[in-house]
Design a protein around this motif. Structure first.
Motif: not given
Ligand SMILES: [Zn+2]
Length: 250
Positions: A86-92, A94-114
């Protein structure tokens, strides 16, 4: 199809997030030792550690002792891959925006489950997240550095007020997660994230109380709702704000 490498990347990061989810709350190293089975203690071979595929091939059980592998492993891997796509379809574009988006989303996944498992939101994720969000604003210019700073202060400050008023309903973990959301999103999109989190949290509390799954005195972790609000705001805050303000001025 460009989504194939993106999904593969998401599956690999999802597999790493499973290590984060298992080890960060216990303050164990992410890098050493390698993964072992909690049932028999055997080291897990690389071919039994391939995201999703190994779970399906092993039918959800350890090869050595057949202890069940928790559902959360394939779910976290699949969810991370879907969010990355989804992040690629939305931000793909602009590579910098994509990298920031996936880092943010990955942190949110870990925080949610923990937070669901332990009712804690680790500082080890949110505090570096505040810094990363601010640096991302500087690097991508998607939001201004000032909007990021105001977002950090607003996200943290609102929770200070809530913690003082509710006397224990919310914790310091929510405060730091609020600051991290503000750093990445800026204060405008932060407001969208908080609004969605409060709506979802309120509705879930009503449903869980009505179904008698929780008692009135039980604390329902708020981190997952903040994380969902943050992800929705990342993708759609611009559209939601434009719609809301457009309706407001008409
Ligand atoms: Zn085993």
């Amino acid at each position: 199809m460009v989504l194939v490498p993106v999904v593969t990347f998401g599956l690999i990061i999802g597999s790493f997030l499973n290590v984060v989810i298992a080890r960060v709350p216990e303050q164990r190293s992410l890098w050493m030792p390698g993964s072992t089975c909690p049932g028999c203690g055997n080291a897990i071979a690389w071919y039994d550690n391939i995201p999703l595929l190994s779970y399906l091939l092993l039918r959800g059980r350890c090869r050595a002792c057949a202890v069940p592998i928790p559902w959360r492993y394939p779910i976290v891997e699949a969810a991370t891959a879907a969010l990355f796509a989804a992040a690629w379809l939305r931000f793909g574009d602009d590579v910098r925006q994509f990298v920031v988006a996936v880092a943010f989303l990955a942190a949110l996944v870990a925080i949610t489950v923990i937070d669901l498992r332990h009712q804690i939101i680790p500082d080890a994720i949110t505090l570096p997240g505040v810094v990363a969000g601010f640096l991302a604003a500087l690097a991508t210019q998607r939001i201004s550095w000032l909007d990021s700073i105001v977002g950090i202060l607003a996200g943290g400050g609102l929770f200070v007020a809530v913690i003082l008023l509710s006397r224990g309903g919310m914790g310091g973990g929510d405060l730091k997660l609020g600051a991290m959301l503000g750093a990445f999103l800026g204060w405008q999109a932060l407001l969208v994230a908080l609004f969605i989190a409060v709506m979802l949290g309120g509705m879930s509390a009503v449903v869980l109380l009505a179904a008698r799954r929780v008692a009135r005195k039980d604390a329902i972790p708020f981190g997952p709702f903040l994380a969902i609000g943050g992800a929705v705001a990342l993708f759609w805050a611009d559209a939601i704000l434009a719609w809301y303000l457009g309706g407001f001025h008409r």
